[in-house]
Design a protein around this motif. Sequence first.
Motif, PDB file in Angstrom:
ATOM      1  N   GLU A   1       1.616  -2.924  18.440  1.00 18.74           N
ATOM      2  CA  GLU A   1       0.936  -3.765  17.453  1.00 18.74           C
ATOM      3  C   GLU A   1       0.297  -2.881  16.398  1.00 18.74           C
ATOM      4  O   GLU A   1      -0.174  -1.782  16.694  1.00 18.74           O
ATOM      5  N   GLY A   2       0.293  -3.377  15.178  1.00 13.16           N
ATOM      6  CA  GLY A   2      -0.280  -2.576  14.110  1.00 13.16           C
ATOM      7  C   GLY A   2      -0.425  -3.346  12.820  1.00 13.16           C
ATOM      8  O   GLY A   2      -0.362  -4.580  12.786  1.00 13.16           O
ATOM      9  N   THR A   3      -0.606  -2.596  11.739  1.00 13.11           N
ATOM     10  CA  THR A   3      -0.884  -3.209  10.450  1.00 13.11           C
ATOM     11  C   THR A   3      -0.223  -2.430   9.327  1.00 13.11           C
ATOM     12  O   THR A   3      -0.012  -1.214   9.437  1.00 13.11           O
ATOM     13  N   VAL A   4       0.085  -3.135   8.241  1.00 11.72           N
ATOM     14  CA  VAL A   4       0.609  -2.546   7.015  1.00 11.72           C
ATOM     15  C   VAL A   4      -0.358  -2.870   5.883  1.00 11.72           C
ATOM     16  O   VAL A   4      -0.728  -4.033   5.708  1.00 11.72           O
ATOM     17  N   ARG A   5      -0.775  -1.858   5.118  1.00  9.04           N
ATOM     18  CA  ARG A   5      -1.707  -2.060   4.009  1.00  9.04           C
ATOM     19  C   ARG A   5      -1.081  -1.546   2.716  1.00  9.04           C
ATOM     20  O   ARG A   5      -0.561  -0.423   2.677  1.00  9.04           O
ATOM     21  N   THR A   6      -1.162  -2.354   1.674  1.00  8.67           N
ATOM     22  CA  THR A   6      -0.609  -2.004   0.370  1.00  8.67           C
ATOM     23  C   THR A   6      -1.453  -2.641  -0.730  1.00  8.67           C
ATOM     24  O   THR A   6      -2.322  -3.465  -0.448  1.00  8.67           O
ATOM     25  N   PHE A   7      -1.175  -2.278  -1.987  1.00  7.74           N
ATOM     26  CA  PHE A   7      -1.771  -2.937  -3.140  1.00  7.74           C
ATOM     27  C   PHE A   7      -0.751  -3.790  -3.891  1.00  7.74           C
ATOM     28  O   PHE A   7      -0.919  -4.979  -4.049  1.00  7.74           O
ATOM     29  N   LYS A   8       0.337  -3.152  -4.319  1.00 14.89           N
ATOM     30  CA  LYS A   8       1.294  -3.841  -5.174  1.00 14.89           C
ATOM     31  C   LYS A   8       2.254  -4.701  -4.355  1.00 14.89           C
ATOM     32  O   LYS A   8       2.750  -4.261  -3.314  1.00 14.89           O
ATOM     33  N   PRO A   9       2.552  -5.924  -4.819  1.00 20.90           N
ATOM     34  CA  PRO A   9       3.485  -6.800  -4.096  1.00 20.90           C
ATOM     35  C   PRO A   9       4.855  -6.173  -3.878  1.00 20.90           C
ATOM     36  O   PRO A   9       5.458  -6.337  -2.816  1.00 20.90           O
ATOM     37  N   GLU A  10       5.347  -5.438  -4.880  1.00 22.38           N
ATOM     38  CA  GLU A  10       6.667  -4.835  -4.737  1.00 22.38           C
ATOM     39  C   GLU A  10       6.674  -3.723  -3.688  1.00 22.38           C
ATOM     40  O   GLU A  10       7.677  -3.520  -2.985  1.00 22.38           O
ATOM     41  N   VAL A  11       5.549  -3.004  -3.553  1.00 19.81           N
ATOM     42  CA  VAL A  11       5.439  -1.982  -2.509  1.00 19.81           C
ATOM     43  C   VAL A  11       5.366  -2.640  -1.142  1.00 19.81           C
ATOM     44  O   VAL A  11       5.996  -2.190  -0.175  1.00 19.81           O
ATOM     45  N   LYS A  12       4.613  -3.715  -1.057  1.00 18.41           N
ATOM     46  CA  LYS A  12       4.515  -4.464   0.197  1.00 18.41           C
ATOM     47  C   LYS A  12       5.891  -4.918   0.673  1.00 18.41           C
ATOM     48  O   LYS A  12       6.255  -4.771   1.847  1.00 18.41           O
ATOM     49  N   GLU A  13       6.688  -5.470  -0.241  1.00 22.53           N
ATOM     50  CA  GLU A  13       8.011  -5.959   0.140  1.00 22.53           C
ATOM     51  C   GLU A  13       8.937  -4.821   0.544  1.00 22.53           C
ATOM     52  O   GLU A  13       9.750  -4.959   1.448  1.00 22.53           O
ATOM     53  N   LYS A  14       8.833  -3.683  -0.133  1.00 28.03           N
ATOM     54  CA  LYS A  14       9.657  -2.528   0.245  1.00 28.03           C
ATOM     55  C   LYS A  14       9.302  -2.042   1.644  1.00 28.03           C
ATOM     56  O   LYS A  14      10.181  -1.776   2.477  1.00 28.03           O
ATOM     57  N   VAL A  15       8.004  -1.914   1.920  1.00 29.32           N
ATOM     58  CA  VAL A  15       7.554  -1.459   3.235  1.00 29.32           C
ATOM     59  C   VAL A  15       7.989  -2.451   4.316  1.00 29.32           C
ATOM     60  O   VAL A  15       8.486  -2.049   5.380  1.00 29.32           O
ATOM     61  N   LYS A  16       7.839  -3.716   4.043  1.00 30.49           N
ATOM     62  CA  LYS A  16       8.228  -4.744   5.019  1.00 30.49           C
ATOM     63  C   LYS A  16       9.733  -4.693   5.311  1.00 30.49           C
ATOM     64  O   LYS A  16      10.156  -4.783   6.472  1.00 30.49           O
ATOM     65  N   ARG A  17      10.520  -4.536   4.263  1.00 28.45           N
ATOM     66  CA  ARG A  17      11.987  -4.472   4.427  1.00 28.45           C
ATOM     67  C   ARG A  17      12.399  -3.242   5.244  1.00 28.45           C
ATOM     68  O   ARG A  17      13.201  -3.335   6.173  1.00 28.45           O
ATOM     69  N   ARG A  18      11.806  -2.085   4.911  1.00 31.62           N
ATOM     70  CA  ARG A  18      12.137  -0.865   5.642  1.00 31.62           C
ATOM     71  C   ARG A  18      11.634  -0.940   7.081  1.00 31.62           C
ATOM     72  O   ARG A  18      12.275  -0.417   8.001  1.00 31.62           O
TER      73      ARG A  18
END
Length: 407
Positions: free
Chosen positions: A258-275
């Motif tokens: 279990e964990g978390t992902v933290r970002t600012f920009k929506p496009e960075v969030k989507e890239k991290v989520k996809r990867r």
Amino acid sequence: MNYIEELISSIKDDIIHIRRTLHQHPELSNEEYRTSSLVKEQLTAYGIEWQSGFAGTGVLGIINGDLPGGTVALRADMDALPIQEVNTHEFISQNDGKMHACGHDAHTAMLLGAGYALQQMKADIKGTILLVFQPAEENSPNGGSQAMMEDGVFHEYTPDVIYGQHVWPSLPVGQVGIRDKEMMGASDRFKVTVKGKGGHASMPHDGNDALLISNQMISSLQTIVSRNVNPLESAVVTIGRIEGGYSYNVIPNEVVLEGTVRTFKPEVKEKVKRRFHTIIEQTADAFEAEAEINYLDGYPATINTPRWALQARESAQKLLGSESTPSLDPALAGEDFSRFLLHYPGAFIWLGTQIEDGENQKPLHDSGFQLNEKALPIGSRYLVEVAMDTLNTLYFQKEGDHDVHSS
């Protein structure tokens, strides 16, 4: 300003008493029944009209000024955290496993104090001020702000501007943190269940080690930030919990991450989520295992409206001096206030609450977190100041528009 200070000074002890009472009786997200009742009782005692039932325990205080004008909302969150307090002061939590470790007790107390002062100033208020007492801020990814809006908290009165204030232990008392845009990050959560094949530790070839597979996943996930995200942009992937295994000599068949992902920009969030999904799925395939992914999109990033961040900064400097608003970096912690800002312009503000012994200041969400109560009347005064200043700005802005159209 002197009148505001007099009003807040007259109820300084009330503000501290309310905060300590709430601290002793913390309630988790969506369980804020006693807190909500206290808020309603105090609003009634101050002669402030209120409505309730938003997101279950949410409360809306309404102060209609005697003069026409715009509408400003001030928000405070009410819920506590599932943490066992380790402090020894006289008002520690009386509810086992629950603690106001994020300062929401102070937020609620300061907004009630501001409400008292504003109610006394109705003759000078140009418009309407809304006091928003929000439940379930800590309940990411759901939260209480969206539920309050869906329940109609702003159907009768629609804010032109909304402000939220949060205690900030890294800032000394008398300082306020305000950024023009990014204040706090988007916060997603995930849970991955890795399913392999168990066996005896002496015969690993007969099993498929879910722990080894999980280790590979954890290492590979860190490459998302180091190799897929622009170094000039922000992202963090953290594994906060690992559970698996039965004994020292047993290869585990299942491990949970279990964990978390933290970002600012929506496009960075989507890239991290996809990867993230690609790495988990392909690593499981490579080891002939299975992986169940539960990825929860949490709070969006908290992005201030530059116009109202400037207003908030000017109000702070007027109240506390020109050196009271230092330049600060944003934080990647998540905040449910972000959803209000998706619908209404406004700003999120950090209030300095560092204790006298700053070297021993514990951070937010720590079982030993404390705040400096000298900041509480300052926080109430500031909420009054920024609300009044904003209404004045809205009023003269409207008058200016009227003059232009008339000419």
